[in-house]
Each structure stands twice: as C-alpha cells, then as structure tokens.
Enzyme design. Structure first.
Site, mmCIF file in Angstrom:
data_model
loop_
_atom_site.group_PDB
_atom_site.id
_atom_site.type_symbol
_atom_site.label_atom_id
_atom_site.label_comp_id
_atom_site.label_asym_id
_atom_site.label_seq_id
_atom_site.Cartn_x
_atom_site.Cartn_y
_atom_site.Cartn_z
ATOM 1 N N LYS A 223 -6.296 -6.674 1.439
ATOM 2 C CA LYS A 223 -5.520 -5.367 1.788
ATOM 3 C C LYS A 223 -5.525 -4.399 1.092
ATOM 4 C CE LYS A 223 -4.327 -6.996 5.895
ATOM 5 N NZ LYS A 223 -4.930 -6.358 7.074
ATOM 6 N N TYR B 187 -5.126 -12.516 0.068
ATOM 7 C CA TYR B 187 -4.862 -11.711 1.180
ATOM 8 C C TYR B 187 -4.531 -10.071 0.805
ATOM 9 C CZ TYR B 187 -2.190 -9.900 5.194
ATOM 10 O OH TYR B 187 -1.875 -9.028 6.237
#
Length: 229
Positions: A148, A144
């Site tokens: 990002k 994740y």
C-alpha cells in the site's frame, strides 16, 4: 453518461461503489478474476459489462485483454480490489509477499497502463482505494503495508505524469471498514468482529463519488476516511 472500470466490485467498498454508480445510470465495466465470477457480477448489476483478468497474475493481464474487447471510453478507473495476509517479517514467505504485491500494487499499475489512452481521451480520473496502512505500518502488517505504501507512490507519480493530459488521480485512505476483508483481519488477529464498530462501505463510496464528481478545475489528491462517532 460516464463509463467506469472497477476492480473489487464483488464485495465491500467496491460493491457499494458499483451499486451507487449503477443506480445513477452510469456505465460499468467490472473486472472479474474468471468467467464464473464475471457471470455472478453481471447478474448482480444488470447491464454492466465484465472483463476477465486475474489480478494475482499481472503478467498475464495483457494477454487476457488481447482476447477481449476493452471499452472505447473510460471516464474513471477505480482500483478497489485488495488482499491482506498478516504476519511478521520473520514468518512471511516470498509467496505471501508476492501475492499481496501483485494484487495490491503491480496489477493496478498494469491496469492503469492499459487504460491510460482512454482516460487521457476522456480527461478522466484514476482512484486508488488505499488504506491507512499506506501511510503507516504496524507490526504484522509489513507485506500489506509495503504494497500500500507502493500504491501511494504509484498514485503520486502518476498524478505528476498525467497532469499534462488532464487525468486526475485521487488516493482514498480508509480506516477499518466493515467488509469480508475486515472479518478476515479480525480472525487473523484473534479478535471478535463487530461490523457496526467500523466504517460502512457506503461512506467510503461517498468519498470516491465526491472525487469523481468534483468539477474539472479541481482535484482531490488524498482523502483520509476514519471511523467516527
């Protein structure tokens, strides 16, 4: 009247942002993953237009849009949708990596590419709703956070490239925000979830609206929103 293209309008920050823009009379174009979801979103926000495109399959977005009418004017493109699946590097499979990279990074890049002509014509704004994980990575958050961190790089590059066309680019980095995604994260972490402990999605929406409403002579490049109180 401004026209906004929004991803992730079905829940959390995206839903709060879509509602606020709808209440003030702006035109909304809501991206949905399929026709059924598009119908649900249109019912929630009467008058809003919908586009169907699956962010988990960015290679097919161009094909999907070729069968639909894109808006002639786009004053802002708001990238709010995101997915998360925690796990250690030792345990995370390529499928899990790929899903998060597709939705959180590749799809925003592809959507931006499609809407840049309209954004340039309107001298509009692109907003990337990132995450605190886009600034630092913790154990179990590798895939994740990588997606990002990549989204931050995308925004920074786009800002430099599009300045000559008058397109503003803002990244918002919310801390933990009360949402279905946050409930999922707590479940994966094995912790009880208390929505009142975290940022209200409306507070993040306020930060995004501030960036959108800033006079044209200035840009909010990076905005960090953290739980307070």
């Amino acid at each position: 009247m401004a026209t906004h293209v929004i991803t992730g309008a079905g829940s959390g920050i995206g839903a709060a942002l879509a509602r606020r823009l709808h209440e003030r009379g702006d035109e909304l174009v809501l991206l949905a993953r399929d026709a059924g979801r598009a119908k649900e979103l249109a019912a929630q926000l009467p008058g809003a237009r919908t586009l169907v495109g699956d962010l988990s399959d960015p290679d097919r977005l161009s094909w999907a849009f070729s069968h639909q009418s894109l808006p002639d004017r786009v004053d802002s493109l708001l990238h709010v949708a995101g997915v998360v699946d925690l796990g250690s590097v030792a345990e995370t499979t390529p499928k899990t990596w790929r899903h998060q990279l597709n939705v959180n990074l590749l799809a925003p890049a592809e959507l931006t590419r499609h809407f840049l002509p309209q954004l340039r014509a309107a001298r509009g704004t692109v907003v990337f709703v990132n995450s605190g994980a886009g600034l630092s990575a913790s154990p179990e958050w590798g895939a994740y956070a990588a997606s990002k961190h990549g989204l931050k790089a995308l925004a920074d590059s786009l800002r430099g490239e599009e300045k000559q066309h008058g397109v503003r680019v803002t990244t918002v980095y919310p801390g933990r925000t009360a949402s279905p995604m946050q409930a999922k994260i707590h479940h994966q972490e094995g912790r009880p979830y208390d929505a009142s402990a975290w940022i209200d999605p409306d507070s993040v929406a306020t930060a995004v609206l501030t960036a959108l409403d800033l006079p044209a002579d200035a840009t909010m490049t990076d905005v960090t929103v953290r739980p307070g109180g």
